[in-house]
Each structure stands twice: as C-alpha cells, then as structure tokens.
Design a protein around this motif. Structure first.
Motif: not given
Length: 402
Positions: A9-16, A22-24, A127-129, A208-216
């Motif tokens: 769940x590394x990516x979610x931790x980075x996004x946060x 605290x992971x799910x 820059x890691x984010x 997804x848009x609300x939490x991260x701002x964009x979608x691929x």
C-alpha cells in the motif's frame, strides 16, 4: 546488513504524505501476514522485520533446507526488537523498505530511537511524490515514443473533472480503463464501457477526483502477455537491470502471480511476440530515463509492460506503470536464482480469502498433494508456503514447482 520491512500500500501512503498515515485494515493485515516476504530477496546476513505474533518455528523449518535465509526479527507495539531469544549486534544497520514514504521513514525512526541502534534511514525527498504517480509513467512513455518509432500505443490522458471525463468517453466507442494516479498492482483500476457509462462507475471516479485531483484514462488493449523489467537504482550512481518478471493478472487487472523460470526462458517467451532488438532498445532507453529522473532514489524500480494484439499484429506497451519500490517480481526473480533447482519451473502466487480457515484447509491439502522435495539446498518440486500459515490466515504466498 539491512533491516527489511514489507509495507504494502506504499502508493497510498505516498499520496497521503503524512508521517502518521494509518493504512486501511486489509493492508495492515497483508503487511502482518506476509511480513516475511522480503526474506526471499534479502541477503543471508540481513534481518527481516515481522510482527510479534510471527511463527518462528516456520522459519526454523525452512532453515533445514535453506541455510542462507535471513533472520526474522520481531517488534512489539512499543517498537522494541526481539530476535527470538538470540543475541546479535545491530551495528551499522540499513533500513530497507519495500517502498519509501514519510510514514515508513517515521516508523523506522521509532525503531531506531526505542532500540538505541545505529540504523541508517533514507530521507524523504519532495520529488518522490511525483515519481510514484502514473504521471511519471506517462512521461516515460512519451520519452520512449520519441526515441523508438515502433511504439504505437497511445499516451494516456489525465482528466481533472467529470465533464472532461465524459467528453473523452463520448468521443470513444470501445472499452476504456480509468486509473487512480496513486495506485498499482491492479488496485485503483476501473473498466469503463464507453457505450454504457454506469452511475456506479461515475461515483467511483468522482471519489478519485475528489481525493487525488485527476484520473488517468486510456483505451483497453487486447492484451496477451504481462511482464516487467526490474531495475535497481543507487542514488547519484548507476541503474542496474535486475531481470524480467513474467506475471499474470485477473479480469480486473489485479496481480495474481509470477511465473518461476530462468531469465533466458522468460526472454524467449516475450520474444515470441516482439523482436529482441526492440526489447533491448526499450531496456536501454528506460535505464537512461530512470537514471535521469530517479537520480536521488535508491532502491528497486519495476516498469510494468504488456504485449497486445491489434489487426493480427503484436505490439508492446513499454510503460504501463512504474513502481518505485520492491515488488513481487523481485521476489520471483530472486527465488529462482537462490532457491529454485536449476532447470525447474513453477509459479509464485499471492492469494486472499476473506473466510478464516479456508486458506489453512487449502494449505494442508497442498502439503499432502504436492510434497516438497529439496536437493542441494534448493526446491526441486512440490508446494512451499513463503510465509507462515495458520487457521486464521487470510493472505497466502506460496510457490509450486512442477
């Protein structure tokens, strides 16, 4: 010596971004039950962090056949290390994370402080984010298309509103794939039928848009093979090619498992569909991109790829995503090199069952049906769990060798 830590769940931790992330619950469960996974790519003098409920008898049984496995070391709720009644020196330890994030670094800082040990911990860089986002994979794909004209795959679009998304969908007739910018291994991936964009799908993407701002958004390709190129970066130094990872996914694009085979045979499988010259050219250019873009990062990087068919011709999608962390492909490559008997083939699988007892029952059945056989410290045939299994297990990591 390194102190390895499995933090999925590394990516979610980075996004946060928070050191106190605290992971799910499901991620924490996976982390606890599969904590021993880094042992299969770690060095023999390393240590692997596990929970205080770890079954050390599982490790002792493994040591009967695999003498070079690294030692598990548990930690409790106060971050105190316990080497299962054994004494050792922890001088000059280096923290080796599955994936680097502010939360993982904070965790190791507590380990260092509470145990008063000399522990080298990597630093988080802003820059890691971006480097963990699908945006960087997009940059890599654009770079590769400029360098290699044979790459025909379309560059995914990033949309930042539902209106823009609906415009994209209305201008397309086939199936599309929507992806959360900070996700991987099949998580945060949604299939969209352009002819029938459901309300449920719209609600997911809106979140997804609300939490991260964009979608691929990108077309769904007629995929015939999943694989990856695995690399290792050393900050301000070189990028080394580790090997090919041949893996399988389910209908929802979630990771299922890896094929265990020699690098030579895996390369042959890939080159049934594309020329070796093209594959080598992609490898060279990706190494150049990683060396320039990830210059401040030390650790593993996996670049997922796929082969797809269009109008009876095979093409390569050379950068589906970039995983700035260790991954199951690294586990598979190292298992083949260190613990699989030469010339043998098999499969490495990760399973999840929500019902307690289901995995344990299957484990007992597999143990009887595929009795493991070891020759010269390597697995020649049979079933082998890579992490402890008990009556309450819900995650299952194992290999089966033909």
């Amino acid at each position: 010596m390194k102190l390895h830590f499995f933090n999925p769940g590394h990516e979610a931790a980075v996004s946060n971004g928070s050191p106190f992330y605290f992971a799910p619950a499901n991620v924490r469960l996976m982390q606890r039950e599969l904590a021993f996974l880094p042992a299969w790519y770690a060095q023999s003098n390393d240590f692997v962090l596990v929970g205080n409920d770890f079954d050390f008898s599982f490790f002792e049984n493994l040591k009967n056949n695999f003498q070079n496995l690294p030692q598990p070391i548990s930690f409790d709720q106060n971050y105190i290390l316990n080497l299962h009644n054994k004494k050792t020196s922890f001088e000059h330890l280096e923290a080796a994370l599955w994936g680097i994030s502010p939360a993982a670094i904070n965790f190791f800082e507590k380990i260092k402080t509470e145990n008063e040990i000399d522990l080298q911990i990597g630093q988080w860089k802003n820059e890691f984010t971006a480097l963990c986002s699908r945006q960087t994979a997009n940059e890599c794909l654009i770079f590769l298309k400029k360098k290699i004209p044979q790459i025909a795959v379309a560059v995914p679009q990033f949309v930042n509103s539902m209106q823009t998304l609906e415009n994209v969908i209305n201008n397309y007739k086939g199936m599309l794939i929507a992806k959360n910018p900070f996700s991987s291994s099949g998580r945060g991936v949604l299939r969209i039928d352009a002819k029938n964009f459901s309300r449920a799908s719209a609600q997911i993407i809106h979140g997804w848009l609300r939490r991260q701002g964009s979608v691929c958004i990108e077309p769904m390709y007629n995929k015939i093979l999943d694989f990856a190129m695995e690399f290792h970066c050393q900050e301000n130094e070189n990028v080394d090619f580790v090997g090919y990872s041949l893996f399988q996914t389910d209908k929802k694009c979630a990771y299922n498992g890896n094929i265990l085979d020699s690098q030579k045979n895996i390369e042959k499988i890939i080159c049934q569909y594309i020329d070796i010259e093209l594959l080598e050219k992609i490898k060279i250019e990706i190494r150049f991109f990683l060396k320039e873009k990830y210059i401040k990062y030390s650790g593993f990087i996996g670049v997922d790829m796929l082969i797809y068919i269009s109008e009876n011709q095979c093409f390569i999608y050379p950068c589906v995503e970039i995983n700035m962390r260790a991954n199951m492909g690294i586990v598979a490559i190292n298992f083949v090199e260190k613990y699989l008997f030469t010339g043998k083939k098999g499969r490495f699988t990760i399973n999840f069952c929500k019902n307690e007892g289901e995995i344990f029952a299957k484990h007992l059945q597999m143990t009887k049906q595929f009795t493991p056989r070891f020759v010269e410290g390597k697995l020649r045939e049979g079933y082998l769990p890579l992490c402890p299994i008990n009556a309450s297990s819900k995650y299952w990591a194992y290999v089966v060798v033909d």
